[in-house]
Structure formats: C-alpha cells, structure tokens
Design an enzyme around this catalytic site. Sequence first.
Site, mmCIF file in Angstrom:
data_model
loop_
_atom_site.group_PDB
_atom_site.id
_atom_site.type_symbol
_atom_site.label_atom_id
_atom_site.label_comp_id
_atom_site.label_asym_id
_atom_site.label_seq_id
_atom_site.Cartn_x
_atom_site.Cartn_y
_atom_site.Cartn_z
ATOM 1 N N ARG A 136 0.859 -1.177 0.000
ATOM 2 C CA ARG A 136 0.000 0.000 0.000
ATOM 3 C C ARG A 136 0.901 1.234 0.000
ATOM 4 N NH1 ARG A 136 -2.164 -3.391 4.137
ATOM 5 N NH2 ARG A 136 -4.253 -4.207 3.646
ATOM 6 N N ARG A 195 -0.622 -2.299 -6.810
ATOM 7 C CA ARG A 195 -0.876 -3.392 -5.852
ATOM 8 C C ARG A 195 -1.876 -4.389 -6.444
ATOM 9 N NH1 ARG A 195 -1.193 -4.645 -0.146
ATOM 10 N NH2 ARG A 195 -3.315 -5.069 0.594
ATOM 11 N N HIS A 222 -4.076 -9.215 3.866
ATOM 12 C CA HIS A 222 -5.529 -9.264 4.040
ATOM 13 C C HIS A 222 -5.867 -10.174 5.215
ATOM 14 C CE1 HIS A 222 -6.299 -8.208 -0.485
ATOM 15 N NE2 HIS A 222 -6.064 -7.149 0.260
ATOM 16 N N TYR A 272 -9.548 -10.948 -6.701
ATOM 17 C CA TYR A 272 -8.604 -11.123 -7.802
ATOM 18 C C TYR A 272 -8.911 -12.358 -8.642
ATOM 19 C CZ TYR A 272 -6.274 -7.428 -5.362
ATOM 20 O OH TYR A 272 -6.016 -6.223 -4.762
#
Length: 297
Positions: free
Chosen positions: A148, A246, A269, A278
């Site tokens: 991030r 990302r 996560h 994804y």
Amino acid sequence: MRIEQAIDEFLAHLRVERGSSAHTVEAYGGDLADYASFLAEAGITLLERIDRDAVVAYEADLAERGYAVTSIDRHMSAVKSFHKFCVREEFTKASPAANVHLPAAPDKLPDVLTIEQVNTLLERHDGTDPTSLRNRAILEVLYGCGLRVSECSGLDLGNCALAEGYLRVVGKGDKERVSPIGGCALDALTAYLERGRGAFAKPHKPTSAVFLNRRGTRLSRQSIHAIVAKAGTAIGVEGLHPHTLRHSFATHMLEGGADLRVIQEILGHSDIATTQIYTHVNRAHIREEYLSAHPRA
C-alpha cells in the site's frame, strides 16, 4: 447524554480499548461529526432522541449530496458501530440504526495494468541520478511487493532485510507482516540505497526512512501518489494510482499460478474474501482474451 459527548466516548474507546490507529480514529471522527451536524440541523442534540427515521433520513441525505455508494456505506457503518457501542455502554436501550440496511455496493473490479504496461512503466525509469533511482525503486517496490502507499512511505531502513530477501511491512492497524522481495524490485531498491539515498539524506536530520524527499525527510504518501501518477501519464495511463500497482501485482501473481492464500498473506488481508476479488479479475482477463482471440466470440 449529548451526542457530541457520546461520540467522544466512542472515539476514546477506539483509541484506548481497541488500539485503533490514529488514521482509523480520525476517519470515524470525521464521519460521526458529519452525522452529528445533520442531526443538529434537524434539532436533535441528545442521544436518546435519535430514532430510526433520523438514521434513514441521514442515509438519504448522503445520497442526495452525491456521495458514492462506497462512501455512504462507510459513513453508515460508522453510525452503526457508534450506536452499537452506545447500547453496550448502556447510554441507550436500543440502537436506532440496527435495522437500517447498508446500500448495496456495485460489483466493481479493481483497475489493473497489463504486464506489458508495467514493463513499459518501469523501463522508462532507467536513469542513474538519485531522483530516478528513488522513483524507480518506489515503482518497483509498489508493484514487486504489492505494498500500500502508506506502507511504502512508512518503510524504514531497519525493516529492509535485503540479504535475506524480505521487507518487514507495517500495514493497517499497525499489523506487521513479512513481504518477500527479489528480482527487479530488490535490484532497484538496492541501487537506490547504495547510490541514491545519500544524496537526499541530511547529516543534521538523521532519519530511518527509506524514501526521502529533497529536505531529507520521509517522502509523504501524497508525494508517492504524484510520482506514480506522473509515471502513468508518461505511458499514456492518466490518473494512475499506487493501489493499481498493488492490484496488478496480485492479479499477475494469480495469473502466474500463485496460491490465493499466499497472495492473501503477502497483501496482508485478514480475510480471504478480500483477496478473492482477484479471482474475478482473473476471470475477466480470461474472458477478454477469449473475446479478442476466438474467431466466433
């Protein structure tokens, strides 16, 4: 009890008892200040006078002000958490927000770059001056490690175990995780630390930050945003966001055969459901390939 007093109690609870980050507390505080302002305009200043109709009216007001569904969802989640806290602390007997439904978020897949776009983006930053070395390292680390923007900005020298091939990353909620680094990202970060960072560092301003600005202090998130956006414009991608790198990292990892649990761990996560977005991106990519390649698609 006055609403402002109850909000202060809730924010203190987040800071002290739940150990929430300053950013999280600030976000809750902003959303609830907006809520309190709306209620005050309706003549409601006491906690016990808030009813379900007032909460529903606030949700409708957010929509009328043009807030996106995701922003309305965030505001209303803060309101629900606040009222749940008030019930638990026995400030009120019941939550007026308990049966108010959150708006349905649209199914929006994250933006991703193609592998070709990523290669072009990174290969354009092949200069040897300190700024070029720094910016190349930032782009490589964002994409190569899936960080991030706040994690990239917050990276410290003591968190870089480059000989072992990993970074210690401080993510949301101050949770630490280990992110592997290798290949081009490792080379670019090593080159910057050896030949670029010294040009930015100021002897009278010692800092542990990896990425520095011209004043010798930690490069801000806003500056990294600007670096990424400028790099995107150079290859014809307007408004490129660090989070897109990302997303691209995770998508390309999945396309390359990486296990979803591994991607979850690298991204930090807490819930596998967050990472599963994804798989949808991957399916969308497969569909695009099919439509462009099949003669009767």
